[in-house]
Design a protein around this motif. Sequence first.
Motif, mmCIF file in Angstrom:
data_model
loop_
_atom_site.group_PDB
_atom_site.id
_atom_site.type_symbol
_atom_site.label_atom_id
_atom_site.label_comp_id
_atom_site.label_asym_id
_atom_site.label_seq_id
_atom_site.Cartn_x
_atom_site.Cartn_y
_atom_site.Cartn_z
ATOM 1 N N ARG A 346 0.839 -1.197 0.000
ATOM 2 C CA ARG A 346 0.000 0.000 0.000
ATOM 3 C C ARG A 346 0.872 1.243 0.000
ATOM 4 O O ARG A 346 1.611 1.491 0.943
ATOM 5 C CB ARG A 346 -0.923 0.026 1.215
ATOM 6 N N ALA A 347 0.776 2.004 -1.073
ATOM 7 C CA ALA A 347 1.379 3.328 -1.108
ATOM 8 C C ALA A 347 0.278 4.327 -0.780
ATOM 9 O O ALA A 347 -0.828 4.228 -1.313
ATOM 10 C CB ALA A 347 1.967 3.623 -2.484
ATOM 11 N N SER A 348 0.567 5.258 0.111
ATOM 12 C CA SER A 348 -0.455 6.255 0.465
ATOM 13 C C SER A 348 0.190 7.629 0.495
ATOM 14 O O SER A 348 1.116 7.879 1.261
ATOM 15 C CB SER A 348 -1.102 5.921 1.812
ATOM 16 N N VAL A 349 -0.331 8.510 -0.351
ATOM 17 C CA VAL A 349 0.266 9.829 -0.526
ATOM 18 C C VAL A 349 -0.517 10.881 0.240
ATOM 19 O O VAL A 349 -1.665 10.678 0.624
ATOM 20 C CB VAL A 349 0.340 10.214 -2.015
ATOM 21 N N SER A 350 0.135 12.016 0.450
ATOM 22 C CA SER A 350 -0.515 13.177 1.047
ATOM 23 C C SER A 350 -0.256 14.382 0.169
ATOM 24 O O SER A 350 0.501 14.302 -0.819
ATOM 25 C CB SER A 350 0.022 13.436 2.461
ATOM 26 N N ALA A 351 -0.853 15.500 0.535
ATOM 27 C CA ALA A 351 -0.649 16.729 -0.237
ATOM 28 C C ALA A 351 0.777 17.252 -0.113
ATOM 29 O O ALA A 351 1.170 18.155 -0.853
ATOM 30 C CB ALA A 351 -1.637 17.797 0.220
ATOM 31 N N PHE A 352 1.546 16.686 0.806
ATOM 32 C CA PHE A 352 2.936 17.104 0.975
ATOM 33 C C PHE A 352 3.886 16.290 0.109
ATOM 34 O O PHE A 352 5.091 16.542 0.107
ATOM 35 C CB PHE A 352 3.338 16.995 2.450
ATOM 36 N N ASN A 353 3.355 15.307 -0.612
ATOM 37 C CA ASN A 353 4.174 14.564 -1.571
ATOM 38 C C ASN A 353 4.176 15.273 -2.919
ATOM 39 O O ASN A 353 3.425 16.225 -3.133
ATOM 40 C CB ASN A 353 3.644 13.137 -1.725
ATOM 41 N N SER A 354 5.019 14.773 -3.821
ATOM 42 C CA SER A 354 5.194 15.468 -5.101
ATOM 43 C C SER A 354 5.077 14.510 -6.282
ATOM 44 O O SER A 354 5.193 13.290 -6.136
ATOM 45 C CB SER A 354 6.578 16.142 -5.141
ATOM 46 N N GLN A 355 4.887 15.091 -7.451
ATOM 47 C CA GLN A 355 4.848 14.319 -8.687
ATOM 48 C C GLN A 355 6.183 13.612 -8.915
ATOM 49 O O GLN A 355 6.217 12.455 -9.346
ATOM 50 C CB GLN A 355 4.546 15.259 -9.858
ATOM 51 N N ASN A 356 7.267 14.282 -8.618
ATOM 52 C CA ASN A 356 8.588 13.688 -8.803
ATOM 53 C C ASN A 356 8.759 12.442 -7.935
ATOM 54 O O ASN A 356 9.332 11.433 -8.382
ATOM 55 C CB ASN A 356 9.674 14.710 -8.465
ATOM 56 N N GLU A 357 8.268 12.478 -6.715
ATOM 57 C CA GLU A 357 8.351 11.302 -5.844
ATOM 58 C C GLU A 357 7.549 10.146 -6.428
ATOM 59 O O GLU A 357 7.970 8.985 -6.341
ATOM 60 C CB GLU A 357 7.838 11.656 -4.449
ATOM 61 N N CYS A 358 6.407 10.453 -7.020
ATOM 62 C CA CYS A 358 5.603 9.409 -7.651
ATOM 63 C C CYS A 358 6.343 8.787 -8.836
ATOM 64 O O CYS A 358 6.276 7.562 -9.054
ATOM 65 C CB CYS A 358 4.260 9.973 -8.112
ATOM 66 N N GLU A 359 7.028 9.600 -9.594
ATOM 67 C CA GLU A 359 7.782 9.094 -10.744
ATOM 68 C C GLU A 359 8.915 8.174 -10.288
ATOM 69 O O GLU A 359 9.150 7.111 -10.900
ATOM 70 C CB GLU A 359 8.334 10.272 -11.547
ATOM 71 N N ILE A 360 9.605 8.561 -9.234
ATOM 72 C CA ILE A 360 10.673 7.716 -8.681
ATOM 73 C C ILE A 360 10.091 6.394 -8.190
ATOM 74 O O ILE A 360 10.667 5.316 -8.397
ATOM 75 C CB ILE A 360 11.405 8.448 -7.537
ATOM 76 N N PHE A 361 8.935 6.463 -7.556
ATOM 77 C CA PHE A 361 8.282 5.265 -7.031
ATOM 78 C C PHE A 361 7.914 4.302 -8.162
ATOM 79 O O PHE A 361 8.142 3.086 -8.048
ATOM 80 C CB PHE A 361 7.031 5.672 -6.251
ATOM 81 N N ILE A 362 7.359 4.822 -9.241
ATOM 82 C CA ILE A 362 6.971 3.973 -10.378
ATOM 83 C C ILE A 362 8.205 3.246 -10.930
ATOM 84 O O ILE A 362 8.161 2.039 -11.212
ATOM 85 C CB ILE A 362 6.307 4.818 -11.487
ATOM 86 N N LYS A 363 9.301 3.951 -11.069
ATOM 87 C CA LYS A 363 10.534 3.328 -11.566
ATOM 88 C C LYS A 363 11.030 2.252 -10.608
ATOM 89 O O LYS A 363 11.512 1.194 -11.035
ATOM 90 C CB LYS A 363 11.609 4.398 -11.773
ATOM 91 N N ALA A 364 10.908 2.514 -9.318
ATOM 92 C CA ALA A 364 11.352 1.539 -8.320
ATOM 93 C C ALA A 364 10.502 0.273 -8.375
ATOM 94 O O ALA A 364 11.024 -0.844 -8.263
ATOM 95 C CB ALA A 364 11.295 2.159 -6.927
#
Length: 374
Positions: A346-364
């Motif tokens: 389970r990945a759970s994001v907040s408004a303090f996360n960023s698009q760049n972090e999501c991109e890194i996560f997808i690659k991981a």
Amino acid sequence: MIYFDNAATGGFKPDGVISAATAALSHSANPGRSGHKLSLACLERVYATRKLLCEFFNAYSYERVIFTKNCTEALNIAILGTVKPGDQVVTTVAEHNSVLRPLEYLKGRGVYVSYAPLNAEGEVDIETLINYVTDKTRAVIVTLASNVTGTMPNIKKVKAAIPENCLLICDGAQACGHFEVNMKEDGIDALAVAGHKGMLGIQGSGALLFSERMNPAPVLFGGTGSESYNLNMPDFYPDALESGTLSYPAIISLGEGALYLRQNMQQSREKVEKLTAYLCENLAKIKGVKLYSKPNPCGIVSFSLENMQSEIVASELSEKYGICVRDGLHCAPLMHKALQSEGLVRASVSAFNSQNECEIFIKAVKSCTQLYPN
């Protein structure tokens, strides 16, 4: 570090929350337990936070805003303090153990419990839930948002279909702070709130808000600072349900979180929905990934990787990429059984996360699928 475990505990707090909690830690007293100025000043802040939460959730009265250490305690008070032997309760397979375990305890004491299943879309089957309810049902207990998939049952539809004398108790752990919860408009009799998730407070903060239609009995007994001559608990709220010293720093942080959300919740929701949709869209494209969530305002995205246990995936993401996610059953065993899952990431994001972090996560995640290829 990339923190994608906000559904467990919010990883980032607004400056006002941190400042308020720090100030409370550095200079506070026991609220209302003494007659000196500092104790009374703390009591006034607690009182102000009760009123603020009552307004924030359009609840029924500030006296029926009870501070707890978490959502689990709030649910235990609502359930154990209300349901009696011989009662029937209708709930769902999507519930957290904070609901399931108190009900399991009550089942051994003559309470009848029915569990609504999931429908073909993996959401709570509202029609079946409604069919389980009779004029003898004491309470319907429904989560406002699944902590596993982020799906949100139609609470207004449930309320409209159940008998007038049936109480509606809602677990707001994953919902509160992410979208508007209006108790009066939705007909919610009891709302359990986790302060440390979407509400942006610190750990140790929570609340139970309830209507005049229910009067929970105490499940904890001790000092209240009122009626100290009385060996029984006071018979008025909030004192009847607040034994022992209140966690003043946690309460103040919860109030500051509500103040922040009053100004920023819509903007925060839009960002969380955007990030969640991005994760869902791109995870679905990865070979070997099975997605269990749809875009939602709670920031929850759960998935599995073919040939890999969720614990291994989470460990790999943490150790190699510095990404924090949740694995396993998420304290919701019936939901996983219904989904035919032995554990999800389970990945759970907040408004303090960023698009760049999501991109890194997808690659991981893509890299993780190469560890055990078919």
